[in-house]
Design an enzyme around this catalytic site. Structure first.
Site, PDB file in Angstrom:
ATOM      1  CD  GLN A 118      -2.875  -1.261   2.281  1.00 16.27           C
ATOM      2  OE1 GLN A 118      -2.652  -2.036   3.190  1.00 16.27           O
ATOM      3  NE2 GLN A 118      -3.927  -0.471   2.299  1.00 16.27           N
ATOM      4  CG  HIS A 121      -0.762  -6.324   5.306  1.00 24.15           C
ATOM      5  ND1 HIS A 121      -0.919  -5.595   6.462  1.00 24.15           N
ATOM      6  CD2 HIS A 121      -1.827  -5.998   4.535  1.00 24.15           C
ATOM      7  CE1 HIS A 121      -2.015  -4.852   6.390  1.00 24.15           C
ATOM      8  NE2 HIS A 121      -2.583  -5.076   5.206  1.00 24.15           N
ATOM      9  CG  ASN A 129      -3.546  -7.590   7.906  1.00 25.47           C
ATOM     10  OD1 ASN A 129      -3.516  -7.276   9.090  1.00 25.47           O
ATOM     11  ND2 ASN A 129      -4.362  -6.999   7.040  1.00 25.47           N
ATOM     12  CD  GLU A 130      -7.640  -6.768   7.889  1.00 26.18           C
ATOM     13  OE1 GLU A 130      -7.879  -6.770   6.674  1.00 26.18           O
ATOM     14  OE2 GLU A 130      -7.786  -5.774   8.618  1.00 26.18           O
TER      15      GLU A 130
HETATM   16  O1  IFM Z   1      -6.049  -0.808   4.206  1.00 27.77           O
HETATM   17  C1  IFM Z   1      -6.602  -1.861   4.920  1.00 27.77           C
HETATM   18  C2  IFM Z   1      -5.511  -2.755   5.464  1.00 27.77           C
HETATM   19  O2  IFM Z   1      -4.680  -3.265   4.452  1.00 27.77           O
HETATM   20  C3  IFM Z   1      -6.130  -3.947   6.164  1.00 27.77           C
HETATM   21  N1  IFM Z   1      -7.101  -3.530   7.147  1.00 27.77           N
HETATM   22  C4  IFM Z   1      -8.102  -2.566   6.720  1.00 27.77           C
HETATM   23  C5  IFM Z   1      -7.421  -1.358   6.093  1.00 27.77           C
HETATM   24  C6  IFM Z   1      -8.444  -0.300   5.704  1.00 27.77           C
HETATM   25  O3  IFM Z   1      -9.438  -0.813   4.857  1.00 27.77           O
END
Ligand code: IFM
Length: 427
Positions: free
Chosen positions: A26, A120, A164-165
């Protein structure tokens, strides 16, 4: 909505850790070996923007560390892109490893604690050519990458984060449960590898959201919301605690390596979702009432719900908690301050009620590429995506003062928000 000007002064426990978070894809730019880059190039119709140079942080990382120092951050979460470390199968890139060693070194010198995520959203494209996380036979590659990168960076990392997530990962054409099970296997493997090389605490960032029935008086909506909550939140907590995967319509399964594979809860919290049993698609949606017009686009982040954060945190009393992401995207930066105060007051209440919360990392340090576009701006720092100039927003200075005071007072809120922003709602 609560009136911020009536908030009491809030102080956090001594030693509470304040900072911000980012992810390589990002902010760094030129993530050319990643599957995301390949998807953007082959299927431009699925994306509003290409990530391109993003914030150009791979080049400007020294400037970003200076920014963290200027803004008084005590901790920084960033990710290591597997795509740069192993751009071709089996060929590890020394230059990339040295880059992250240098970044960690600069952060250490600045006294900034580091949270390092090893996955991520920057999986190498070659990995997905071999099936990626959808194929159990390909998981061995992830394990090899983690075994390589952890000892390289170990001495300078303060907290490890695995993937992540995991709880919201999806990929077109992949079975939802199979994918989730594989991510869980990989998380457990990463946890064990990290523990074998390192004494630092390990967590797995969880995308937490509050799930609400559209009509709380309708039994079907309540049942539906309970199920969606299990799929999003409960499944994950249960799996990490016990090693058992319990997913609707699938045979339950126990992964012994997964049991207790975390030292702390790593929580990413933004908002609530509403579910209706009458829509056919079912799934979780942003609530249709009180949807704030935070940006000029329909986006999941349209509702502030600190009550949800408080309630959800109460489920996590068994281990320390770090909020590894929290924030909002908005065109009017004042909303960021509003949301910060609301969510932090929920965090403080959860601490008072017995949850051992030890720190908050704001998402994000700077405006960045939000997976399909640059439109949602989550940054404390504004980024000009043409010149890459970074300019702290008022919320960044507010946060800096908040860190300095280890909390906030009505006077601080009034200094930055003499007038509260006006509601504008999506209908
Ligand atoms: O930008 C994302 C991040 O990569 C993962 N969690 C949520 C953020 C906002 O949407």
């Amino acid at each position: 909505m609560l009136n911020l000007h009536n908030y009491p002064a809030i102080v956090f426990p001594e030693g509470f850790l304040w900072g911000s978070a980012t992810a390589a894809h990002q902010i760094e730019g030129d993530d050319i070996h990643s599957i995301n880059w390949r998807d953007q190039t082959l299927h431009p119709e699925r994306f509003i923007h290409h990530s391109g140079k993003a914030c150009d942080s791979y080049r400007l990382y020294r400037e970003d560390v200076e920014l963290l120092k200027t803004l008084g951050h005590q901790a920084y979460r960033f990710s290591i892109p597997w795509s740069r470390i192993e751009p071709e199968e089996g060929k590890f890139c020394r230059e990339a490893v040295d880059h992250y060693r240098d970044l960690l070194h600069l952060l250490k010198e600045a006294g900034i604690k580091t949270f390092v995520t090893v996955s991520h959203g920057s999986d190498p494209a070659w990995f997905w050519d071999k099936g990626g996380f959808a194929d159990r036979n390909a998981l061995f590659y992830f394990e090899r990458y983690v075994k390589f990168i952890v000892p390289e960076l170990e001495e300078m990392v303060d907290f490890w984060l695995t993937i992540n997530e995991i709880n919201i990962m999806e990929r077109p054409g992949c079975d939802k449960f199979e994918l989730r099970r594989n991510y869980m296997i990989c998380h457990a493997k990463a946890f064990r590898i990290m523990k074998s090389y390192s004494s630092k605490p390990v967590g797995a960032p969880h995308a937490m959201a509050s799930i609400m029935p559209k009509d709380p008086h309708f039994e079907a909506d309540r049942a539906h919301a309970a199920m969606e909550d299990w799929i999003l939140n409960g499944f994950f907590y249960h799996a990490l605690r016990t090693g058992e995967l319990v997913f609707p319509h699938y045979q339950a399964e126990t992964l012994p390596e997964l049991k207790d594979s975390f030292d702390f809860w790593a929580i990413n919290y933004y908002t609530r979702h509403e579910v209706s049993s009458r829509t056919g698609s079912g799934g979780a949606l942003p609530p249709l009432y009180a949807r704030l017009k935070l940006i000029d686009k329909e986006f999941y982040m349209s509702s502030f719900w600190p009550e949800g954060l408080y309630n959800e945190l109460l489920r996590l009393k068994d281990k320390p908690v770090y909020i590894t992401e929290n924030g909002c995207c908005c065109t009017d930066d004042r909303w960021r301050i509003v949301k910060m105060c609301q969510d932090l007051s929920a965090v403080r209440e959860a601490i008072d009620d017995g949850v051992d919360i030890r720190g908050v990392l704001h998402w994000s340090l700077m405006d960045n590429y939000e997976w399909v576009s640059f439109i949602p701006r989550f940054g404390l720092v504004h980024v000009d995506f043409k010149t890459f100039r970074r300019t702290p927003k008022p919320s960044a200075w507010f946060f800096r003062e908040l860190i300095g005071q280890n909390g906030f007072t009505p006077a601080l809120i009034e200094k930055y928000l003499p007038e509260l922003p006006k509601f504008e709602l999506y209908r």
